[in-house]
Design a protein around this motif. Sequence first.
Motif, PDB file in Angstrom:
ATOM      1  N   ASN A  64      52.981 -45.596 -42.177  1.00  0.00           N
ATOM      2  CA  ASN A  64      53.199 -46.822 -41.416  1.00  0.00           C
ATOM      3  C   ASN A  64      53.914 -46.514 -40.102  1.00  0.00           C
ATOM      4  N   LYS A  65      54.877 -45.591 -40.155  1.00  0.00           N
ATOM      5  CA  LYS A  65      55.576 -45.196 -38.929  1.00  0.00           C
ATOM      6  C   LYS A  65      54.604 -44.548 -37.941  1.00  0.00           C
ATOM      7  N   PRO A  80      45.454 -51.087 -39.144  1.00  0.00           N
ATOM      8  CA  PRO A  80      46.000 -50.281 -40.234  1.00  0.00           C
ATOM      9  C   PRO A  80      45.062 -50.222 -41.433  1.00  0.00           C
ATOM     10  N   ILE A  84      48.864 -49.415 -45.447  1.00  0.00           N
ATOM     11  CA  ILE A  84      49.791 -49.545 -44.323  1.00  0.00           C
ATOM     12  C   ILE A  84      50.042 -51.014 -44.007  1.00  0.00           C
ATOM     13  N   ASP A  85      49.025 -51.839 -44.162  1.00  0.00           N
ATOM     14  CA  ASP A  85      49.190 -53.271 -43.930  1.00  0.00           C
ATOM     15  C   ASP A  85      50.207 -53.869 -44.911  1.00  0.00           C
ATOM     16  N   VAL A  87      52.798 -52.277 -46.197  1.00  0.00           N
ATOM     17  CA  VAL A  87      54.115 -51.851 -45.709  1.00  0.00           C
ATOM     18  C   VAL A  87      54.496 -52.666 -44.472  1.00  0.00           C
ATOM     19  N   TRP A  88      53.544 -52.872 -43.576  1.00  0.00           N
ATOM     20  CA  TRP A  88      53.789 -53.632 -42.351  1.00  0.00           C
ATOM     21  C   TRP A  88      54.213 -55.071 -42.686  1.00  0.00           C
ATOM     22  N   HIS A  91      57.709 -55.103 -43.796  1.00  0.00           N
ATOM     23  CA  HIS A  91      58.652 -54.942 -42.687  1.00  0.00           C
ATOM     24  C   HIS A  91      58.777 -56.243 -41.894  1.00  0.00           C
ATOM     25  N   HIS A 111      51.228 -58.691 -35.353  1.00  0.00           N
ATOM     26  CA  HIS A 111      50.262 -58.597 -36.458  1.00  0.00           C
ATOM     27  C   HIS A 111      49.194 -59.652 -36.222  1.00  0.00           C
TER      28      HIS A 111
END
Length: 163
Positions: A64-65, A80, A84-85, A87-88, A91, A111
């Motif tokens: 994700n980073k 993503p 990853i989505d 994790v995003w 966040h 997003h």
Amino acid sequence: MHTLRNLYLDDLFDLTHLNMDKQLWSKILAYDLDQPLSEYGFATRVAKENFWTKNFTEKAILENKKFMYLAARSDMMVSPSETIDVVWHQHLIFTQSYREFCDMLGKQIQHVPSTHSKEDFERFSIAKQRTNRLYQAEFGEQPADVWEFIEMYESLQLGKANI
């Protein structure tokens, strides 16, 4: 006739504008998503809510980073993976951390949800291709378990238990 595909084809392969910004990447790597420490912090929450292992969670956060680095450095839309989505999204609900993270990036990463229309499908498909090319140029090969599969267990090719 101009389609979205025609409008974005040129930028898919133009990677000359990207050179690794080592200072930014170092800041991203050092950014601790688990600050401030709590019993049910960022990584714990992502792992528990998705039934991920600690190792997979750490890998997904790292990827994700990398994605956020690409988003910060690109002037075009990037997209993503499903993992990853997740994790995003996590966040995003840690609003103060996300704002601070984006401030550090020097860019507010928005997003953009898909409406699942034909136009969005094409736009996101192009963004996905662009993301893959940018990732390859900056980081090398994408780990398949994070970038190609919808969730951690899919890569194991196991059927769901029917108990």
